[in-house]
Design a protein around this motif. Structure first.
Motif, PDB file in Angstrom:
ATOM      1  N   ARG A  19       0.818  -1.132   0.096  1.00 45.26           N
ATOM      2  CA  ARG A  19       0.126  -0.284   0.026  1.00 45.26           C
ATOM      3  C   ARG A  19       0.710   1.187  -0.152  1.00 45.26           C
ATOM      4  NH1 ARG A  19      -2.430  -4.443   1.968  1.00 45.26           N
ATOM      5  NH2 ARG A  19      -4.612  -4.553   2.116  1.00 45.26           N
ATOM      6  N   CYS A  20       0.393   2.601  -0.357  1.00 49.49           N
ATOM      7  CA  CYS A  20       0.982   3.646  -0.564  1.00 49.49           C
ATOM      8  C   CYS A  20       0.185   4.764  -0.408  1.00 49.49           C
ATOM      9  CB  CYS A  20       1.993   3.581  -1.823  1.00 49.49           C
ATOM     10  SG  CYS A  20       2.936   5.189  -1.810  1.00 49.49           S
ATOM     11  N   ASN A  21       0.642   5.716   0.122  1.00 51.67           N
ATOM     12  CA  ASN A  21      -0.119   7.127   0.431  1.00 51.67           C
ATOM     13  C   ASN A  21       0.237   7.974  -0.715  1.00 51.67           C
ATOM     14  OD1 ASN A  21       2.168   7.535   1.192  1.00 51.67           O
ATOM     15  ND2 ASN A  21       1.860   8.600   3.240  1.00 51.67           N
ATOM     16  N   ARG A  23       0.754   8.141  -5.683  1.00 53.70           N
ATOM     17  CA  ARG A  23       0.489   7.402  -6.611  1.00 53.70           C
ATOM     18  C   ARG A  23       1.294   7.820  -7.829  1.00 53.70           C
ATOM     19  NH1 ARG A  23      -1.944   5.173  -3.651  1.00 53.70           N
ATOM     20  NH2 ARG A  23      -4.184   4.369  -3.383  1.00 53.70           N
ATOM     21  N   CYS A  24       2.677   7.535  -7.638  1.00 51.24           N
ATOM     22  CA  CYS A  24       3.559   8.145  -8.410  1.00 51.24           C
ATOM     23  C   CYS A  24       3.304   7.663  -9.932  1.00 51.24           C
ATOM     24  CB  CYS A  24       5.045   7.793  -8.181  1.00 51.24           C
ATOM     25  SG  CYS A  24       5.441   8.438  -6.489  1.00 51.24           S
ATOM     26  N   ILE A  25       3.377   8.457 -11.045  1.00 54.80           N
ATOM     27  CA  ILE A  25       2.815   7.912 -12.135  1.00 54.80           C
ATOM     28  C   ILE A  25       3.496   7.038 -12.679  1.00 54.80           C
ATOM     29  CG2 ILE A  25       1.661  10.115 -12.758  1.00 54.80           C
ATOM     30  CD1 ILE A  25       4.622  10.856 -14.480  1.00 54.80           C
ATOM     31  N   TYR A  26       4.982   6.681 -12.491  1.00 53.35           N
ATOM     32  CA  TYR A  26       5.684   5.465 -12.853  1.00 53.35           C
ATOM     33  C   TYR A  26       5.653   4.068 -11.999  1.00 53.35           C
ATOM     34  CZ  TYR A  26       9.206   7.821  -9.728  1.00 53.35           C
ATOM     35  OH  TYR A  26       9.726   8.405  -8.683  1.00 53.35           O
ATOM     36  N   CYS A  27       4.699   4.425 -11.116  1.00 53.72           N
ATOM     37  CA  CYS A  27       4.791   3.233 -10.009  1.00 53.72           C
ATOM     38  C   CYS A  27       3.380   2.864  -9.747  1.00 53.72           C
ATOM     39  CB  CYS A  27       5.534   3.821  -8.739  1.00 53.72           C
ATOM     40  SG  CYS A  27       5.678   2.498  -7.521  1.00 53.72           S
ATOM     41  N   MET A  28       2.552   3.435  -9.789  1.00 54.75           N
ATOM     42  CA  MET A  28       1.269   3.090  -9.251  1.00 54.75           C
ATOM     43  C   MET A  28      -0.018   3.726 -10.245  1.00 54.75           C
ATOM     44  SD  MET A  28       0.082   2.519  -5.293  1.00 54.75           S
ATOM     45  CE  MET A  28       0.495   1.445  -4.369  1.00 54.75           C
ATOM     46  N   GLY A  66       8.546  -0.590   0.360  1.00 56.20           N
ATOM     47  CA  GLY A  66       7.096  -0.770   0.185  1.00 56.20           C
ATOM     48  C   GLY A  66       6.803  -0.780  -1.303  1.00 56.20           C
ATOM     49  N   GLY A  67       5.665  -0.366  -1.585  1.00 53.73           N
ATOM     50  CA  GLY A  67       4.713   0.485  -1.174  1.00 53.73           C
ATOM     51  C   GLY A  67       5.425   1.542  -0.115  1.00 53.73           C
ATOM     52  N   GLU A  68       4.525   2.043   0.725  1.00 51.11           N
ATOM     53  CA  GLU A  68       5.245   2.979   1.619  1.00 51.11           C
ATOM     54  C   GLU A  68       5.326   2.392   3.157  1.00 51.11           C
ATOM     55  OE1 GLU A  68       6.869   5.908   1.610  1.00 51.11           O
ATOM     56  OE2 GLU A  68       6.873   5.692   3.693  1.00 51.11           O
ATOM     57  N   THR A  95      11.643   5.757   1.878  1.00 49.85           N
ATOM     58  CA  THR A  95      10.322   6.427   2.099  1.00 49.85           C
ATOM     59  C   THR A  95      10.039   7.406   1.126  1.00 49.85           C
ATOM     60  OG1 THR A  95       8.977   7.544   3.748  1.00 49.85           O
ATOM     61  CG2 THR A  95      11.274   7.793   3.962  1.00 49.85           C
ATOM     62  N   ASN A  96       8.594   7.726   0.804  1.00 49.24           N
ATOM     63  CA  ASN A  96       8.345   8.795   0.082  1.00 49.24           C
ATOM     64  C   ASN A  96       8.374  10.137   1.050  1.00 49.24           C
ATOM     65  OD1 ASN A  96       5.995   9.098   1.379  1.00 49.24           O
ATOM     66  ND2 ASN A  96       4.845   7.787  -0.175  1.00 49.24           N
ATOM     67  N   GLY A  97       8.655   9.920   2.369  1.00 51.63           N
ATOM     68  CA  GLY A  97       8.971  11.202   3.226  1.00 51.63           C
ATOM     69  C   GLY A  97       7.566  11.886   3.596  1.00 51.63           C
TER      70      GLY A  97
END
Ligand code: SAM
Ligand code: SF4
Length: 326
Positions: A19-21, A23-28, A66-68, A95-97
């Motif tokens: 899961r992630c908070n 939605r990077c365009i190249y990833c999710m 992750g995900g995050e 982490t995306n931070g």
């Protein structure tokens, strides 16, 4: 632990959630992915059992991803438990931070050795376009806060795309001029949604940066866990590194394997090769058998990836990076 190419495998990237908070365009995809059922995600106890086995086999560096990873509850408890395993040299996290600032004190208390923060641009509008979230301010605050902990190694991971502005690349690199962190530029890999974007090559980035900052001196030190190579730059406090899976293939030195959040031990980013450890563990596999299965899986790690091959076949990984852990 040696594989069939005599490579020393001492590093694992463990994805603790799909899961992630963001939605990077190249990833999710924008609408997210269908998440793995919670019951199929490894528990912390299962992750520890696998880590203990990996350490018996010679792996001593762990990266949580992750995900995050910070959306999984009480990740600091897992960090603390891994750190306590005799033989572990370092536990780091990527982490995306976005939630990092408030989490930092707990991560430090648990003994986290280093943090990689993903940051592809310093322009808030472009940041929002890439991540589909308005979070640059949070990330920069978290970065600033991280640098206050002298014991914590801090790195920035930047995945530029061909459209990325030259000035933006210079600004990101400047972070390593003005503080003790390292910036690593990562070539976009054609995995999952990454296939829709063109990578920005190391050589092009170096040309841009040398024009701005002068000569880059390659350094020999292995500053991290794996395939990045680094340059020192006059008047920079930190280093500039590159992870160039396309233009400078590093498979001969590859030292890593990956564990997905649903318990699949994956031996190469490009291929599906590996073993479903979760099913084996839940079938009550004993320690000795677990060690044997992991050791056999790692031994059979593919010799190399080849992202330049333009054909596809059924052995290739089809999942997005958010599932694999990057
Ligand atoms: N969510 C965390 C983060 O963004 O740092 C951890 C997981 S993310 C999958 C790990 C890293 O993989 C990030 O730095 C991200 O930019 C990178 N990544 C994702 N897709 C990629 C691709 N196709 N090629 C290269 N790097 C990619
Ligand atoms: Fe989430 Fe990291 Fe993928 Fe971005 S790169 S969508 S932050 S997992």
């Amino acid at each position: 632990m040696k594989d069939n190419c005599n490579r020393n495998i001492d590093y694992i990237r463990i994805s603790v959630t799909d899961r992630c908070n963001m939605r990077c365009i190249y990833c999710m995809p924008e609408g997210g992915i269908k998440p793995v059922n919670h019951k199929q995600i490894l528990t912390y106890d299962e992750i520890i059992t696998i880590c203990e086995s990996l350490v018996r086999l010679g792996i001593n560096k762990v990266k949580l991803t992750g995900g995050e990873p910070l959306v999984r509850k009480n990740i600091d408890i897992l960090i603390d438990q891994i750190k306590r395993i005799d033989g572990i040299k370092s536990v780091t996290l990527t982490t995306n931070g976005r939630n990092l600032k408030e989490y930092l004190p707990r991560l430090i208390k648990a003994g986290l050795d280093g943090i990689n923060i993903s940051l592809d641009t310093l322009d808030s509008k472009i940041y929002e376009k890439i991540t589909r979230r308005d979070a640059l301010k949070n990330v920069l605050e978290a970065l600033h806060e991280s640098l206050k902990y002298d014991e914590l190694k801090v790195k920035i991971n930047c995945v530029p795309m061909l459209e990325t502005d030259k000035e933006d690349i210079i600004k990101i690199a400047m972070l390593a001029k003005n503080s003790r962190l390292s910036v690593r530029f990562i070539e976009m890999m054609p995995i999952g949604l990454g296939k829709n974007y063109t990578y920005f090559s190391e050589d092009k980035i170096i040309t841009i940066l040398e024009e701005a900052f002068g000569h880059f001196e390659a350094i020999d030190d292995n500053l991290g866990n794996g395939p990045a190579h680094y340059y020192s730059v006059p008047a920079f406090q930190g280093k500039i590194g590159f992870i160039s899976a396309i233009s400078h293939q590093f498979c001969e030195q590859c030292n890593r394997v990956r564990l997905t959040s649903d318990g699949f031990l994956k031996t190469c980013l490009q291929y599906k090769n590996g073993t479903d450890l979760k099913s084996l563990l839940r079938g009550n596999l004993g320690d000795a058998d677990l060690d044997q299965v992991i050791s056999d899986t790692i031994y059979n790690k593919p010799k190399s990836h080849d992202f330049n091959e333009n054909h596809e076949n059924e052995t290739y990984e089809k999942d997005n990076m958010s599932k694999i852990g990057g």
